[in-house]
Motif scaffolding. Sequence first.
Motif, PDB file in Angstrom:
ATOM      1  N   LEU A 206      28.785   5.569  -5.885  1.00 40.86           N
ATOM      2  CA  LEU A 206      28.818   6.216  -4.580  1.00 40.86           C
ATOM      3  C   LEU A 206      30.198   6.794  -4.288  1.00 40.86           C
ATOM      4  O   LEU A 206      30.326   7.870  -3.728  1.00 40.86           O
ATOM      5  N   ARG A 207      31.235   6.037  -4.676  1.00 37.87           N
ATOM      6  CA  ARG A 207      32.628   6.471  -4.571  1.00 37.87           C
ATOM      7  C   ARG A 207      33.360   5.823  -5.742  1.00 37.87           C
ATOM      8  O   ARG A 207      32.808   4.952  -6.418  1.00 37.87           O
ATOM      9  N   GLU A 208      34.622   6.201  -5.944  1.00 36.28           N
ATOM     10  CA  GLU A 208      35.409   5.609  -7.028  1.00 36.28           C
ATOM     11  C   GLU A 208      35.464   4.094  -6.906  1.00 36.28           C
ATOM     12  O   GLU A 208      35.484   3.370  -7.894  1.00 36.28           O
ATOM     13  N   ASP A 209      35.423   3.607  -5.656  1.00 34.61           N
ATOM     14  CA  ASP A 209      35.567   2.168  -5.433  1.00 34.61           C
ATOM     15  C   ASP A 209      34.269   1.484  -4.995  1.00 34.61           C
ATOM     16  O   ASP A 209      34.277   0.358  -4.523  1.00 34.61           O
ATOM     17  N   LEU A 210      33.123   2.176  -5.165  1.00 36.69           N
ATOM     18  CA  LEU A 210      31.852   1.609  -4.716  1.00 36.69           C
ATOM     19  C   LEU A 210      30.720   2.005  -5.666  1.00 36.69           C
ATOM     20  O   LEU A 210      30.424   3.191  -5.825  1.00 36.69           O
ATOM     21  N   VAL A 211      30.121   1.007  -6.288  1.00 37.95           N
ATOM     22  CA  VAL A 211      29.049   1.238  -7.259  1.00 37.95           C
ATOM     23  C   VAL A 211      27.817   0.449  -6.839  1.00 37.95           C
ATOM     24  O   VAL A 211      27.915  -0.709  -6.409  1.00 37.95           O
ATOM     25  N   LEU A 212      26.665   1.085  -6.936  1.00 34.00           N
ATOM     26  CA  LEU A 212      25.398   0.462  -6.579  1.00 34.00           C
ATOM     27  C   LEU A 212      24.606   0.182  -7.851  1.00 34.00           C
ATOM     28  O   LEU A 212      24.399   1.079  -8.667  1.00 34.00           O
ATOM     29  N   TYR A 213      24.196  -1.069  -8.020  1.00 36.48           N
ATOM     30  CA  TYR A 213      23.342  -1.452  -9.149  1.00 36.48           C
ATOM     31  C   TYR A 213      21.925  -1.645  -8.631  1.00 36.48           C
ATOM     32  O   TYR A 213      21.711  -2.321  -7.623  1.00 36.48           O
TER      33      TYR A 213
END
Length: 198
Positions: free
Chosen positions: A80-87
Amino acid sequence: MAFGRSSRHPAPPVEPVTLKILVAGGFGVGKTTLVGAVSEIRPLRTEETLTEASRPFDDTDGVESKTTTTVAMDFGRITLREDLVLYLFGTPGQDRFWFLWDELAQGALGAVVLADTRRLQDCFAAVDYFERRGIPFTIAVNCFEGADRFPIDSVRAALDLDPEVPLMMCDARDRGSVKNVLVGVVEHALTRADRLHA
């Protein structure tokens, strides 16, 4: 600058925050399709071909063209952002694989319960599961071609949902539609967390 090189050190890479969302629902409702529609990586799939031996256990009424089934999980990822990932973790739909759900549910921010109006009863078990464990969830009605369309209020009443549980229509094949559902899950989970900590 010394000897033509910058004296600044590069910033260390950002360790992203990871969020986990489950995708649940009955057999053949479109969970694998939903994960594949939004994943930025090639989704990990654990699908096996349906066999004659599985016919007594896998009810294909309404999904007669289905030839495979998930036997462990689907896995996808969205940055979603460089510092936010959705699994995304897609759960298997049949009763005999439910022992995997507890493992997959650990640490989940929330869940999508995918529903098919032709087989609405197939999502009851997932709704009960998340309600009992206090995991925030959103209902996403997968609008299959040829399936009757019902007003959202009618579907909500048929599922006997609490008023705060979001319910939306979606197309599990469409990236934009699936993104809207995932945003709905995250917003619902955050709103619920704020209420609990108020």
